[in-house]
Design a protein around this motif. Structure first.
Motif, short mmCIF file in Angstrom:
data_model
loop_
_atom_site.label_atom_id
_atom_site.label_comp_id
_atom_site.label_asym_id
_atom_site.label_seq_id
_atom_site.Cartn_x
_atom_site.Cartn_y
_atom_site.Cartn_z
N PRO A 5 61.19 41.23 6.83
CA PRO A 5 60.65 42.54 7.22
C PRO A 5 59.29 42.48 7.91
O PRO A 5 58.94 43.41 8.63
N ASP A 6 58.54 41.41 7.71
CA ASP A 6 57.24 41.30 8.39
C ASP A 6 57.36 40.75 9.80
O ASP A 6 56.35 40.62 10.52
N GLY A 7 58.59 40.41 10.22
CA GLY A 7 58.82 39.94 11.59
C GLY A 7 58.54 38.47 11.81
O GLY A 7 58.65 37.99 12.94
N ARG A 41 69.44 40.89 15.27
CA ARG A 41 68.09 41.41 15.04
C ARG A 41 68.07 42.27 13.77
O ARG A 41 67.15 42.15 12.95
N GLN A 101 65.82 41.43 10.48
CA GLN A 101 64.78 42.37 10.06
C GLN A 101 64.89 42.69 8.58
O GLN A 101 63.89 42.90 7.90
N ASP A 102 66.13 42.69 8.05
CA ASP A 102 66.31 42.87 6.61
C ASP A 102 65.81 41.66 5.83
O ASP A 102 65.23 41.80 4.75
#
Length: 252
Positions: free
Chosen positions: A235-237, A227, A231-232
């Protein structure tokens, strides 16, 4: 852990499987229709190892008269909930609960590897009509996408399995299918993409049999680390997944 135990491990995550697993592109079914030389509309199809019905629903939307064949009770229950108007029977590719010469097409979406080909090939030939065909396909790793290839390596290391260096089926598997069946075999590869949430992406990975048989602590450690990595990257998921559908179609 036997192959049959791993195959039935999906029952423990049937809802997760239904919610997170990728579907298939329309080009896949275009290729099947091209091989058959006719539309799927009205074609009698058995979707073997149907799971929760991900491929089955697409066959049904094409107008096929389709039935699901699924060994797992929880997976079959998810199938019935998602596709209440499509029949599903309990069974697997090694012993099909279907009449001789009763179907035009047998499909195995992500399920051929769970069969014993010395049994499943004769069973397919028994159930197929003389001009029938079988189609075997997998959503496979897009090794040309660097982050996906790197993730593939991490998953293999964590699960203690050998990382593949190519898509499946291998050329050897195609030759084996042709040799066992005496059928003409055609192979196609179809690239496609989908964008999903980070949770859906991780849920898809967690629904694989290699993870389902791991201890919970081992799974938790992997997904916490993964995760953070993703996320790196996203970043917007929203995760941009890429796949290669590897397809074998065989007919007399």
């Amino acid at each position: 852990m036997t192959a049959s135990s791993r195959a039935l491990s999906f029952n423990s995550a049937a809802a997760q499987y239904e919610a997170s697993r990728p579907s298939y592109p329309s080009a896949l079914f275009d290729a099947v229709e091209e091989f058959l030389g006719r539309p799927l509309t009205g074609t009698r199809v058995a979707d073997v190892g149907a799971g929760t019905g991900i491929a089955t629903r697409l066959l049904s939307r094409r107008g096929a008269e389709v039935i699901g064949v699924e060994p797992g009770g929880e997976m079959a229950a998810q199938f019935r909930e998602a596709l209440p108007d499509v029949p599903v029977v309990r069974g697997d590719g090694n012993a099909l609960p279907l009449r001789d010469a009763s179907h035009d097409l047998l499909t195995y979406a992500q399920s051929w590897q769970w069969t014993d080909t010395t049994r499943s090939v004769p069973e397919a030939l028994r159930v197929l009509r003389p001009d029938g065909a079988l189609a075997v396909w997998w959503n496979t790793t897009a090794f040309d996408v660097p982050w996906i290839s790197a993730q593939h390596e991490r998953i293999a290391r964590h699960c203690g399995v050998t990382a593949r260096s190519s898509v499946r089926p291998s050329d050897e598997e195609a030759v084996e299918l042709a040799g066992l069946s005496g059928l003409r075999v055609v192979r196609r590869q179809i690239h496609w993409q989908r964008t999903v949430s980070l949770d859906t992406h991780l849920g898809n990975i967690g629904s694989r049999s290699a993870f389902l048989v791991l201890e919970q602590a081992s799974k938790d450690a992997f997904f916490a680390d993964e995760r953070g990595r993703l996320q790196d990257l996203f970043p917007d998921g929203s995760v941009e997944e890429a796949y290669v559908v590897d397809l074998l179609i065989a007919a007399r």
